[in-house]
Design a protein around this motif. Structure first.
Motif: not given
Length: 376
Positions: A108-110, A34-39, A365-368, A3-5
């Motif tokens: 990951l936090i963006v 395979d990755i969920k992004c949530k804002k 992807i490398s960070i995850l 998950k990416i926030l």
């Protein structure tokens, strides 16, 4: 599933912070299932009514008393951490941010806005957050609100911002990447823009909210048979109706365009764009190699953006008191000015560490992957 926030600010305002957050999500979703992004907007999550009131106050302030807002903005964003006087509110939002991170548990936090970045940075400093964090800056400068020292990675808009982080905040070079401001990948990079032999097509943009002195700009356009103006009115329905009621043959108002493919097609037909110095619009125009003319500036960050863009030779300014069409034609017909401008565009684009959305995706992807190894 990873998950990416993504953390912009103010849901009610269709700003560049949200556009960039959406763009990062798009880069990921176009390449992975395979990755969920949530804002999440912390203001809306804390109090939707307050968020709405804050947005309305901001819009009223910048239009009714822009000089006052500009002074307040500079005082607020250029203030050392130890001189901040809103510690009670800071603590309150810091607790709310901690609750959000605990509930969401992202990999990951963006951060695409300075305020959530500031809060996450403080939580990391206190040892209350170990989640990898990436700042994606959406202007051409860095204000003092952004969290920096504890943030793991930084996507900056230009080389000057990289030097600022290295020299003023001692951020390691390996953690800073000059990416420009990420734009929707429907905006396809162009080769050097070539003018057509037919009519001159000029876009006039005030951002997605249709802000800026667009009516004043239009009134200074003289009707030329060889020039068409396409006005992007954004969500400003009144502006769209006012321009349509002018019934000027050379002026074509366009309502909000949600399709970035259509925006890309419009850029591809454009010989120039008249806009304000917002980060996303300028970045799109640079990518399309369209000459940029600034007609107005919103108080605060856009005033600072303009100074940096002029220094880099990426925009021209328009004299509001003189006929606009003549000013644009004078620049476009000047080989010396256009050659210099094209060199500035090329220099800016050549300095980018990441030239393609694929590069940004693979970095994420490398960070995850690194986080997964640490947790295993």
């Amino acid at each position: 599933m990873k998950k990416i926030l993504l953390l912009p600010l103010l849901d009610s305002l269709p700003s560049g912070h949200h556009q960039v957050a959406n763009t990062i999500s798009e880069y990921v979703y176009n390449r992975s299932n395979d990755i969920k992004c949530k804002k999440i907007d912390i203001m809306s999550r804390w109090n939707p009514a307050f968020e709405s009131m804050l947005t309305k106050t901001y819009l009223w302030w910048i239009q009714k008393n822009p000089k006052s807002y500009a002074r307040a903005y500079r005082k607020f964003v250029y203030q050392p951490d130890n001189q901040r006087t809103y510690k009670h509110y800071e603590w309150m939002f810091q607790r709310k941010m901690k609750d959000i991170l605990d509930d969401e548990n992202p990999d990951l936090i963006v951060c695409t806005h300075a305020f959530p970045s500031y809060l996450v940075n403080r939580l990391k400093r206190l040892g209350e957050c170990q989640i990898p964090t990436l700042n994606v800056y959406t202007d051409f400068f860095i204000n003092d609100v952004w969290g920096e020292d504890m943030v793991d990675y930084h996507f900056v808009s230009n080389v000057g911002m990289k030097y600022s982080l290295k020299n003023n905040h001692h951020i390691p070079n390996k953690n800073i990447f000059v990416t420009g401001i990420p734009v929707d990948e429907s905006i396809k990079q162009a080769t050097l823009n070539q003018r057509s032999n037919d009519k001159l097509n000029i876009i006039v943009s005030g951002g997605s909210a249709g802000l800026g002195s667009i009516m004043e700009c239009i009134r200074h356009t003289n009707p030329y048979k060889q020039v068409n103006y396409y006005i992007l009115c954004g969500n400003n329905e009144r502006l769209y109706k006012d321009i349509r009621n002018m019934k000027a043959e050379h002026i074509h108002p366009l309502p909000y365009i949600s399709s970035r493919q259509k925006i890309n097609e419009l850029y591809s037909l454009a010989d120039a764009i008249i806009t304000k110095p917002g980060g996303v619009t300028v970045s799109e125009a640079v990518k399309k190699r369209v000459p940029i003319f600034v007609h107005s500036v919103l108080p605060g960050q856009e005033e600072i953006n303009l100074a940096h863009l002029l220094e880099q030779g990426l925009v021209f300014t328009i004299d509001k008191e003189a006929p606009i069409t003549e000013q644009i034609l004078e620049v476009l017909n000047s080989k010396e000015k256009m050659d210099k401008y094209k060199r500035s565009q090329k220099l800016y684009l050549d300095t980018l560490d990441f030239q393609d959305p694929d590069d940004i995706y693979h970095f994420i992807i490398s960070i995850l992957g690194s986080r997964e190894k640490k947790l295993s």
